[in-house]
Each structure stands twice: as C-alpha cells, then as structure tokens.
Write an enzyme that holds these catalytic residues in place. Structure first.
Site, mmCIF file in Angstrom:
data_model
loop_
_atom_site.group_PDB
_atom_site.id
_atom_site.type_symbol
_atom_site.label_atom_id
_atom_site.label_comp_id
_atom_site.label_asym_id
_atom_site.label_seq_id
_atom_site.Cartn_x
_atom_site.Cartn_y
_atom_site.Cartn_z
ATOM 1 N N ARG A 98 0.832 -1.198 0.000
ATOM 2 C CA ARG A 98 0.000 0.000 0.000
ATOM 3 C C ARG A 98 0.876 1.261 0.000
ATOM 4 N NH1 ARG A 98 -0.511 4.636 2.706
ATOM 5 N NH2 ARG A 98 -0.242 3.549 4.687
ATOM 6 N N ASP A 99 1.598 1.485 1.059
ATOM 7 C CA ASP A 99 2.391 2.711 1.202
ATOM 8 C C ASP A 99 3.498 2.758 0.156
ATOM 9 O OD1 ASP A 99 3.485 5.032 2.182
ATOM 10 O OD2 ASP A 99 4.246 4.169 4.033
ATOM 11 N N HIS A 101 6.485 3.915 12.779
ATOM 12 C CA HIS A 101 6.580 3.938 11.315
ATOM 13 C C HIS A 101 7.678 4.937 10.953
ATOM 14 C CE1 HIS A 101 4.399 3.643 7.292
ATOM 15 N NE2 HIS A 101 5.229 4.655 7.095
ATOM 16 N N HIS A 158 10.891 6.425 8.643
ATOM 17 C CA HIS A 158 11.443 6.544 7.292
ATOM 18 C C HIS A 158 12.961 6.679 7.379
ATOM 19 C CE1 HIS A 158 7.755 7.656 4.647
ATOM 20 N NE2 HIS A 158 7.521 6.618 5.421
ATOM 21 N N CYS A 173 7.663 9.387 0.973
ATOM 22 C CA CYS A 173 6.639 10.416 1.096
ATOM 23 C C CYS A 173 6.613 11.253 -0.166
ATOM 24 C CB CYS A 173 6.934 11.312 2.287
ATOM 25 S SG CYS A 173 5.796 12.702 2.420
#
Lengths: 306, 306
Positions: free
Chosen positions: A20-21, A213, A215, A246
């Site tokens: 998904r992400d 979560h 990054h 992102c």
C-alpha cells in the site's frame, strides 16, 4: 549470529506496508496481478499483517485504483491480516462491502500537513474519521489510526510532543485499536522517539497500543526502531525492499526496509515469523517488476552474494 | 530538533576514516591534490581526528602510494590529529620520518582474515606489530590498534566474543593506546555489540579504550553505534559520505557515513564539533571528484533540498 539484548521484546509484529504505502508512491500503477502476487509472496515469507491497498478516490491515488479488483484476490490467505486504508465513509463502505476486517485511517499531527494532505484542519479530519471509526467498529473491524508528521514537519519544523499526544489520544478516543506513529520525513532521532513514547505513556497510552513507522531518509529508521523496542513497542511498520516514501519529500529514501529490520531482529533473537531469504527474493522480484534496484541495504547485500 | 536520551555520553569523538579507509578502496587512485583538499575540508567542517593515509607498500595499496607526498601537505592543520596506518616497521619508519604522531596498526580477530589480509597467523601478526608499537611509543606516538572481523568473518562465520577479547587484550598488551573494533562485513546487531563490549569490560578493557567501526552493509551501522554509545563508548569511526568498504565484500555498502552519524548525534544533543552542512558539502564535492553519488542517506537528503 543470534545474541539477545536485555529489555527487548521477545516477539515483534511487523506491519508490512509495501503493497500500500510503497506502491501508492510509484509513478505508474503496478498491474493488479503483480500486486496480488506480491501480497501472496509476502504472506508466504511469513508476514502476517500486510496492508493490502487503499480505498481512496482513484483521482487522488490512481496507483491503487484497482482496490476492488485486488482485494478479492487475497481471500485465500487465512490467518493473514489484510488491513486497508480508508479515507472516509465512502471508502469504508467500499472496503466493508468486500469483507475487509481491518481498517486504517490516516491522520496528521500537524495542521499544515492536514491541510495539504487532507484539505482539512486536524479537528475537521478527526470529525471526518469519527463516523468511519464508529461504523468500522460496529461492523466488527479492527481500526488502526495512522498519525503522520509525529516528529518533524517540512513546513512547521519540529513537532512538539504534547501536540502529537493530543491528536493520538483523540484518535484512540474515537475508537482506534492501535496507532501508527509516523516519522513521515525521517528526521527523528532516538531521544525524540523516547520522548514521544514517554509523553504518550504519561497520558496512559501504553506501548501495546503503538506501532512505529520510521522513514530512512536520513538513515535513522533502524536506530529509532531500536529505541522504540527498548521502550516496549512491539509493532513496527516496514516496507519490503524499502518500497515507497513520502510524495512531499522527493529525496526521501522512504520506508524502513523490512529486510533491514528483520536482519536486526533476527540478530537479536526477536521472533517475527519472517523468512529473510524468502522475503529478500520477493523484493528482488518486485524490484525487477519496477525496473530499479531495491534501496534496502540487506536486499542488496544478500542478493549480490553468489 | 535536539532531544537527549538518558545514559548516553555528552560528547563523541568521531574518528574520520574516509581519506584512508575510503579512498584505499577506490578503483583508481585519487590525485594527491584532491586528497589534500579533502582532508582540509574535513578539518574545516570540524573533524579533529582524520585518518590521513597509509604507509603500506604501494604494491598492496597503490591508491595510497602518495603518502610521502600527501602527508607534508597536511602540516598546516594544528589541533587536528592525523593518524596514519602502518603495516610494519618499514611503514613506521616512513611515517615517523615525516613527523607522524599518531599511528595505527591493522590486526584481525580471525585466523582466516589474518591469513588472507596479512599473510600471517594472528600470533605472527601480533609478533610483527610488537616492535612497531614499541618503537612508535618510544617515539612518543599514540597508537591505535584496529581489529577486523570482530563479529562475523566471511569464511569463519560468527566470531566468538572470547576470541576477539583475547586478540584485543594482546593488542593492548603490546602498548596500543586504543582499539577500533571492526565489523568488517557489517553483520553485527546490537545484542552482539553489547556482548562484545561486555566481554571486554569483564577483562578490564573499559569503554574509554574502545572505538567502534561499523559497516552499513546490512543497514545496521547506526543502531549498532547506538548500542555502543549506550554502553559508554565515546569514539566512533565513520567515513565522510560513506566512502569505502571492504575489498573482500564487493557488495558492501561500506563504512558508516559520518553524516548519518552526525545527524543522530546532533539530534541527541551529543557534541561532536562537526558542522553537518559543511561536512555534507565536502562529501558532495568528493562525490563529484569520484564521479558517483554518495551512498549516505543524509548526504542525499540534504543535497537534494532546494
């Protein structure tokens, strides 16, 4: 070599977000059949929570416009949780109609990101989530609340802990079963992670309700994860092969790679149920589908071996 | 945002290895003038321990064959330590003749790597170092003892803590002032780091004598560094821009990037004296000289900003 360290959990649940992400940040949509195979291979590698897709309007995320087509193709994965992102009641309706039992909503800790990403204030977005969460819970679904920009925001800079705690509590008050605290631009360091988790703990939000979560934009994701584990967190978001990032930070290396995470957890003797070789092979295959190498250090190291 | 964490040191000394460990792994030799500018720029960015070159036979490391030419060009850097690697007494003579005051020897924790890299057993290599260390000390030089393969070895697999402790103590017994514990193939995880540091502590080797040298091959360097800092280690090896790697592990991403380290330490409020912007600019410049981008996540993120 497996060498445990004190004060770490015995088991970590990896919330796999690559499908998904990761894929929602690809320039072109990946064919539905490839997505379905990806999820099946992730499950075969031992991942048991695999975020599958998003029921957002195709206009906003065309990469995941095939959610209705994809989701039924994953019904043969018993024992695997397949959460899906829903932005609003319309998305919830679509997800529930297909039998989704795990829902995620996507909030922001900062006003600027809420405004840019959701076109709403933080308060307005919480109001929008209220019926989504309530109806999902009525339907027996488990609800995860994503919270973006928990550490830094590209427009607002450092985000105060108390501000994140306030929005986190509001999401839990709506009925969310768990939170995922996002370092959307990857700027966090371990002290900040501890401070936020500590601030949440003081307000009664225990580590059992929290996923992290991170990054890897500045290479900090894994050390931040270690700090979170040391605080008792047992749910960690990661993306197979390090897919994604992102869209507002083009240079972002993106999500913590699941393989880099599993390397650390395996070394610490922390159980995940994941077979690193099978997972790496999946990410190598997915990289071939996407036509570019995985940014995961572990995938690169393992796949370059004879 | 700066948020300290408990039980971490207030200050960390970065032992910058890019000019030696980084450039010795380049396919072609970098021009002496570029090396000299590199070291000057590293010093201007605030690094105070910059490993400058190696006085090894040019046949073995042609990339650093210009040590005699380079080292005198660095004499205008007062207050900056410029350790140099010496493999044997001949190398020591060359280094001392040029006024070097910081010497490093390069040992191995495993027999296989000692055999392949030094063409000697571990015991024979220690015997070779004995007069080197003794004469360096007599000449008033500070001596660092590198110890490779402290966690895993490509041929031997996991390396037992007691084996590393034995060779580490032998290097200290020879007179080394400090050790640098190398994870040459990048396989370590935080529990193993703690176990080794703990094993050394039990034998009276305190954290003040230890530097850590992690490779990012599997993305583990920074979380291992965090574990070492939590154990009291205050000397961390890193390479500007992530230059370098192990010639025996071709896929190795190489050394921990100094910028990724400084990002974490800055965030934790741990003093290093390094100006991250100036350091990043240096690594961007060096990447241009080498004709390929830096593998450092932080360099990439900061240099892609407008």
């Amino acid at each position: 070599m497996t060498v445990p360290a004190p004060a770490l959990p015995a088991r970590v649940r990896i919330h796999e977000v690559g499908a998904r992400d990761g894929l929602q940040n690809e320039k072109s949509a990946v064919p539905t059949q490839v997505k379905a195979e990806f999820v099946h291979r992730l499950a075969a590698a031992g991942l048991t929570t695999i975020e599958a897709t998003s029921f957002v309007h195709p206009k906003w995320v065309p990469q995941l416009a095939d959610a209705e087509e994809l989701f039924p193709q994953l019904s043969d994965l018993p024992g695997v949780h397949l959460p899906v992102l829903v932005p609003n009641e319309r998305g919830l309706d679509r997800a529930l109609a297909l039998g989704a039992t795990r829902i995620a909503v996507f909030g922001s800790a900062t006003e600027t990101f809420a405004s840019r990403n959701l076109n709403r204030t933080v308060a307005e977005s919480l109001a929008m989530f209220e019926p989504v969460v309530a109806r999902a819970k009525e339907g027996g679904a488990h609800v995860r609340g994503y919270l973006s920009m928990c550490f830094g925001d590209p427009w607002e800079g450092p985000v105060p802990v108390r501000q994140v705690v306030r929005v986190a509590k509001a999401l839990l008050d709506l009925g969310c079963d768990e939170l995922s605290l996002g370092d959307t631009i990857g700027v966090a360091t371990p002290g900040h992670v501890r401070a936020l988790l500590g601030g949440l703990g003081e307000e009664g939000v225990g580590a059992d309700l929290i996923g992290v979560h991170f990054h890897d934009t500045y290479g900090q994701a894994l050390s931040n994860t270690l700090a979170a584990l040391q605080h008792g967190v047992t749910t960690v978001d990661a993306s197979a092969g390090g897919l994604g990032g992102c869209p507002y930070a083009k240079s972002a290396t993106g999500n913590l790679a699941t393989e880099d995470l599993v390397w650390m957890l395996d070394g610490l003797g922390i159980e995940t149920g994941v077979d690193l070789a099978a997972l790496t092979a999946t990410s190598v295959w997915m990289a071939e589908q996407l036509g570019r190498p995985s940014p995961s250090r572990t995938v690169r190291a393992l796949s370059h071996k004879e």
